[in-house]
Write an enzyme that holds these catalytic residues in place. Structure first.
Site, PDB file in Angstrom:
ATOM      1  N   SER A 241     -14.389  14.536  26.036  1.00 10.41           N
ATOM      2  CA  SER A 241     -13.062  14.477  25.402  1.00 10.41           C
ATOM      3  C   SER A 241     -13.201  14.738  23.903  1.00 10.41           C
ATOM      4  O   SER A 241     -14.269  14.492  23.333  1.00 10.41           O
ATOM      5  CB  SER A 241     -12.449  13.085  25.595  1.00 10.41           C
ATOM      6  OG  SER A 241     -11.268  12.940  24.828  1.00 10.41           O
TER       7      SER A 241
ATOM      8  N   TYR B 295     -12.361   3.859  24.744  1.00 13.65           N
ATOM      9  CA  TYR B 295     -12.521   5.187  25.361  1.00 13.65           C
ATOM     10  C   TYR B 295     -13.460   6.096  24.546  1.00 13.65           C
ATOM     11  O   TYR B 295     -14.348   6.726  25.133  1.00 13.65           O
ATOM     12  CB  TYR B 295     -11.122   5.783  25.519  1.00 13.65           C
ATOM     13  CG  TYR B 295     -11.011   7.110  26.207  1.00 13.65           C
ATOM     14  CD1 TYR B 295     -11.090   7.226  27.598  1.00 13.65           C
ATOM     15  CD2 TYR B 295     -10.786   8.264  25.472  1.00 13.65           C
ATOM     16  CE1 TYR B 295     -10.940   8.459  28.221  1.00 13.65           C
ATOM     17  CE2 TYR B 295     -10.636   9.496  26.091  1.00 13.65           C
ATOM     18  CZ  TYR B 295     -10.719   9.585  27.465  1.00 13.65           C
ATOM     19  OH  TYR B 295     -10.564  10.814  28.079  1.00 13.65           O
TER      20      TYR B 295
HETATM   21  P1  NAP Z   1      -6.205  12.130  36.138  1.00  7.85           P
HETATM   22  O1  NAP Z   1      -5.091  13.066  36.433  1.00  7.85           O
HETATM   23  O2  NAP Z   1      -5.933  10.678  36.114  1.00  7.85           O
HETATM   24  O3  NAP Z   1      -7.406  12.413  37.160  1.00  7.85           O
HETATM   25  C1  NAP Z   1      -8.567  11.624  37.144  1.00  7.85           C
HETATM   26  C2  NAP Z   1      -9.052  11.435  38.566  1.00  7.85           C
HETATM   27  O4  NAP Z   1     -10.232  10.596  38.528  1.00  7.85           O
HETATM   28  C3  NAP Z   1      -8.018  10.710  39.438  1.00  7.85           C
HETATM   29  O5  NAP Z   1      -7.882  11.369  40.697  1.00  7.85           O
HETATM   30  C4  NAP Z   1      -8.620   9.332  39.597  1.00  7.85           C
HETATM   31  O6  NAP Z   1      -8.290   8.715  40.835  1.00  7.85           O
HETATM   32  C5  NAP Z   1     -10.109   9.640  39.573  1.00  7.85           C
HETATM   33  N1  NAP Z   1     -10.874   8.430  39.305  1.00  7.85           N
HETATM   34  C6  NAP Z   1     -10.590   7.445  38.413  1.00  7.85           C
HETATM   35  N2  NAP Z   1     -11.494   6.459  38.503  1.00  7.85           N
HETATM   36  C7  NAP Z   1     -12.362   6.813  39.483  1.00  7.85           C
HETATM   37  C8  NAP Z   1     -13.500   6.203  40.056  1.00  7.85           C
HETATM   38  N3  NAP Z   1     -13.931   4.989  39.643  1.00  7.85           N
HETATM   39  N4  NAP Z   1     -14.164   6.832  41.050  1.00  7.85           N
HETATM   40  C9  NAP Z   1     -13.738   8.041  41.498  1.00  7.85           C
HETATM   41  N5  NAP Z   1     -12.667   8.691  40.993  1.00  7.85           N
HETATM   42  C10 NAP Z   1     -11.982   8.063  40.002  1.00  7.85           C
HETATM   43  O7  NAP Z   1      -6.888  12.485  34.749  1.00  7.85           O
HETATM   44  P2  NAP Z   1      -7.122  13.884  33.973  1.00  7.85           P
HETATM   45  O8  NAP Z   1      -6.228  13.865  32.816  1.00  7.85           O
HETATM   46  O9  NAP Z   1      -7.140  15.025  34.913  1.00  7.85           O
HETATM   47  O10 NAP Z   1      -8.584  13.602  33.407  1.00  7.85           O
HETATM   48  C11 NAP Z   1      -9.759  14.118  34.013  1.00  7.85           C
HETATM   49  C12 NAP Z   1     -10.923  13.926  33.053  1.00  7.85           C
HETATM   50  O11 NAP Z   1     -10.647  14.606  31.837  1.00  7.85           O
HETATM   51  C13 NAP Z   1     -11.184  12.461  32.671  1.00  7.85           C
HETATM   52  O12 NAP Z   1     -12.573  12.245  32.574  1.00  7.85           O
HETATM   53  C14 NAP Z   1     -10.525  12.335  31.305  1.00  7.85           C
HETATM   54  O13 NAP Z   1     -11.125  11.327  30.525  1.00  7.85           O
HETATM   55  C15 NAP Z   1     -10.788  13.724  30.754  1.00  7.85           C
HETATM   56  N6  NAP Z   1      -9.866  14.122  29.687  1.00  7.85           N
HETATM   57  C16 NAP Z   1      -8.527  14.259  29.926  1.00  7.85           C
HETATM   58  C17 NAP Z   1      -7.685  14.661  28.890  1.00  7.85           C
HETATM   59  C18 NAP Z   1      -6.200  14.843  29.078  1.00  7.85           C
HETATM   60  O14 NAP Z   1      -5.487  14.995  28.063  1.00  7.85           O
HETATM   61  N7  NAP Z   1      -5.677  14.868  30.276  1.00  7.85           N
HETATM   62  C19 NAP Z   1      -8.212  14.909  27.621  1.00  7.85           C
HETATM   63  C20 NAP Z   1      -9.574  14.748  27.417  1.00  7.85           C
HETATM   64  C21 NAP Z   1     -10.385  14.372  28.461  1.00  7.85           C
HETATM   65  P3  NAP Z   1      -6.967   7.770  40.903  1.00  7.85           P
HETATM   66  O15 NAP Z   1      -5.815   8.645  40.514  1.00  7.85           O
HETATM   67  O16 NAP Z   1      -6.953   7.342  42.336  1.00  7.85           O
HETATM   68  O17 NAP Z   1      -7.201   6.654  39.944  1.00  7.85           O
END
Ligand code: NAP
Length: 259
Positions: free
Chosen positions: A144, A157
């Site tokens: 991130s 975080y």
């Molecule tokens: P998201 O839509 O919430 O997707 C994350 C997925 O990870 C969800 O399906 C969630 O399952 C799953 N997950 C959470 N805890 C878990 C666990 N203990 N074991 C297995 N799976 C698990 O989030 P996203 O925005 O796509 O983010 C994806 C990645 O990108 C993350 O690492 C996040 O930190 C990073 N990121 C995101 C952004 C952003 O702006 N979106 C920016 C920088 C970095 P559940 O839904 O069932 O909880």
């Protein structure tokens, strides 16, 4: 279109939502057979069925909590057995834990570090033995901008994401001479269900969305597919001389001195 991951196999964590789903979709379109892992089975089962039907690639849904090392090992063994080998691992499972440091609630620190950092290590350590045996493997960790810059009130975080970038660099060097590459991607704000949940938690979601877009030099929030294309490149042999590094995908925001 020339498929860029033909005859490759990949396991993607957090594949049931947001960035992980976009990566799964793009990898399948580019010829990879996939194992799609997530905390809840329903979303990965639906996605695997849809991608298998639309691309003809093998797509295996897996339910696991990445914080549980024994469960992760069992699921990776099943994936390697089903797919024949594991060429690519994308660690995308992650959660937002954003607090004032002195207002941390019980378990916040552990949950944040366990999912965002230790979980990635569990998955890498489950993938490494077979990758090392093959002398070939690419790992992409989704870190991130919080691993580079600090936004007050988002603790702990950034601690986890700085750690994930450290893990990337450390393991990238450790195994560089044995055919393994480990890189990370640092997205800025990307429009996913997690980002939508953040907007919904604000007093005026529409105003916050506009404010966030205005902070970006390009005046728009990123799309999951824009992160997926970077993961596709880093996971492919096109990036074979890129190792132990991090790629920022944030529309340039983190380079601004003052917004
Ligand atoms: P998201 O839509 O919430 O997707 C994350 C997925 O990870 C969800 O399906 C969630 O399952 C799953 N997950 C959470 N805890 C878990 C666990 N203990 N074991 C297995 N799976 C698990 O989030 P996203 O925005 O796509 O983010 C994806 C990645 O990108 C993350 O690492 C996040 O930190 C990073 N990121 C995101 C952004 C952003 O702006 N979106 C920016 C920088 C970095 P559940 O839904 O069932 O909880």
């Amino acid at each position: 279109m020339q498929p860029r991951l033909q005859h490759k196999t990949a396991l993607i964590t957090g594949a049931g939502s947001g960035i992980g789903s976009a990566i799964a979709e793009l990898f399948a379109r580019h010829g990879a057979d996939l194992a799609l892992l997530d905390l809840e089975p329903d979303a990965v089962e639906r996605l695997a069925g849809r991608l298998q039907a639309s691309t003809g690639q093998r797509c295996l849904p897996l339910q696991a909590d990445v914080t549980d090392a024994a469960m992760v090992n069992a699921r990776f063994a099943r994936a390697i057995d089903a797919l024949g080998r594991l060429d690519i691992l994308v660690n995308c499972a992650g959660i937002n834990v954003f607090r004032d440091p002195l207002e941390l609630q019980a378990g916040d620190w552990e949950r944040c570090l366990d999912v965002n950092l230790r979980g990635a290590w569990h998955c890498i350590s489950a993938a490494l033995p077979s990758m090392l045996a093959a002398g070939y493997g690419h790992v992409v960790n989704i870190a991130s901008v919080h691993g580079h810059k600090i936004i007050p009130g988002s603790f702990p975080y950034p601690v986890a994401k700085h750690g994930l970038i450290g893990l990337t660099r450390s393991l990238g060097i450790e195994y560089a001479g044995r055919g393994i590459r480990v890189n990370s991607i640092s997205p800025g704000l990307i429009l996913t269900p997690a980002a939508e949940r953040y907007f919904d938690s604000c007093a005026d979601p529409a105003a916050e969305r506009l404010r966030q877009a205005e902070l970006l030099p390009c005046k728009r929030i990123g799309e999951p597919s824009e992160v997926a294309y970077a993961a596709l490149f880093l996971a492919s042999d096109e990036a074979r001389f890129i190792n132990a590094t991090d790629l920022l995908i944030d529309g340039g925001r983190s380079q601004l001195y003052h917004a």
